[in-house]
Write a protein that holds these residues in place. Sequence first.
Motif, PDB file in Angstrom:
ATOM      1  N   VAL A  28       0.840  -1.208   0.000  1.00 45.11           N
ATOM      2  CA  VAL A  28       0.000   0.000   0.000  1.00 45.11           C
ATOM      3  C   VAL A  28       0.872   1.254   0.000  1.00 45.11           C
ATOM      4  O   VAL A  28       0.569   2.226  -0.693  1.00 45.11           O
ATOM      5  N   MET A  29       1.983   1.231   0.739  1.00 46.18           N
ATOM      6  CA  MET A  29       2.894   2.386   0.737  1.00 46.18           C
ATOM      7  C   MET A  29       3.475   2.604  -0.666  1.00 46.18           C
ATOM      8  O   MET A  29       3.596   3.747  -1.121  1.00 46.18           O
ATOM      9  N   CYS A  30       3.809   1.520  -1.357  1.00 47.70           N
ATOM     10  CA  CYS A  30       4.292   1.649  -2.741  1.00 47.70           C
ATOM     11  C   CYS A  30       3.219   2.307  -3.616  1.00 47.70           C
ATOM     12  O   CYS A  30       3.537   3.146  -4.464  1.00 47.70           O
ATOM     13  N   GLN A  31       1.964   1.931  -3.412  1.00 50.64           N
ATOM     14  CA  GLN A  31       0.881   2.527  -4.188  1.00 50.64           C
ATOM     15  C   GLN A  31       0.748   4.026  -3.882  1.00 50.64           C
ATOM     16  O   GLN A  31       0.581   4.836  -4.797  1.00 50.64           O
ATOM     17  N   ILE A  32       0.830   4.368  -2.606  1.00 51.89           N
ATOM     18  CA  ILE A  32       0.699   5.782  -2.223  1.00 51.89           C
ATOM     19  C   ILE A  32       1.828   6.609  -2.823  1.00 51.89           C
ATOM     20  O   ILE A  32       1.591   7.665  -3.427  1.00 51.89           O
ATOM     21  N   PHE A  33       3.064   6.145  -2.693  1.00 53.92           N
ATOM     22  CA  PHE A  33       4.193   6.891  -3.232  1.00 53.92           C
ATOM     23  C   PHE A  33       4.167   6.925  -4.756  1.00 53.92           C
ATOM     24  O   PHE A  33       4.572   7.907  -5.372  1.00 53.92           O
ATOM     25  N   ILE A  97      11.180   4.034  -2.201  1.00 51.24           N
ATOM     26  CA  ILE A  97      12.109   3.600  -3.256  1.00 51.24           C
ATOM     27  C   ILE A  97      11.521   3.865  -4.650  1.00 51.24           C
ATOM     28  O   ILE A  97      12.258   4.041  -5.618  1.00 51.24           O
ATOM     29  N   SER A  98      10.190   3.943  -4.734  1.00 55.31           N
ATOM     30  CA  SER A  98       9.574   4.170  -6.045  1.00 55.31           C
ATOM     31  C   SER A  98       9.944   5.527  -6.629  1.00 55.31           C
ATOM     32  O   SER A  98       9.946   5.693  -7.845  1.00 55.31           O
ATOM     33  N   TRP A  99      10.263   6.508  -5.781  1.00 55.33           N
ATOM     34  CA  TRP A  99      10.611   7.835  -6.311  1.00 55.33           C
ATOM     35  C   TRP A  99      11.916   7.836  -7.088  1.00 55.33           C
ATOM     36  O   TRP A  99      11.940   8.281  -8.245  1.00 55.33           O
ATOM     37  N   PRO A 100      13.031   7.355  -6.542  1.00 52.27           N
ATOM     38  CA  PRO A 100      14.246   7.340  -7.366  1.00 52.27           C
ATOM     39  C   PRO A 100      14.145   6.370  -8.546  1.00 52.27           C
ATOM     40  O   PRO A 100      14.710   6.637  -9.611  1.00 52.27           O
ATOM     41  N   LEU A 101      13.406   5.276  -8.379  1.00 50.67           N
ATOM     42  CA  LEU A 101      13.228   4.356  -9.511  1.00 50.67           C
ATOM     43  C   LEU A 101      12.469   5.025 -10.650  1.00 50.67           C
ATOM     44  O   LEU A 101      12.781   4.810 -11.824  1.00 50.67           O
TER      45      LEU A 101
END
Length: 132
Positions: A28-33, A97-101
């Motif tokens: 869920v955190m990955c989805q939010i970010f 981590i999704s932001w730099p990716l």
Amino acid sequence: MTILQLEDDGNREHAYKVKNSLIFNAFVMCQIFNEFNARKPEEINCFKGVTKNYLFMGIIGFTFILQIIIIEFLGKFTSTVRLDWQLWLVSLGIGIISWPLAIVGKLIPVPKTPVASYFIKPFQQCTRSRDA
């Protein structure tokens, strides 16, 4: 379970539920970010103007608060267990981590001609020569 240091827990079933709750929370955190990345897929800076979009900020805030309620208070209904603050930080770290990716993905050049067309052309020429 060694990464989460749950072997000291003694209760294998509880350790299993903690692991599953962490996976769910991190997802869920990955989805939010990733919602920030999806706002402006062509731009490197996905945060530009984010605070002016009240609907977006409301959705992000509502989703985050709902996730806290699900993990911390709705355990019987959702088959989750409460996470301590360290596991919450791990979940947030995984999500961020999704932001730099996304930045790395946006820096990869996209050719005007799709790469697949280079593989399809030889086969199209073969079928044309057989049809003639």
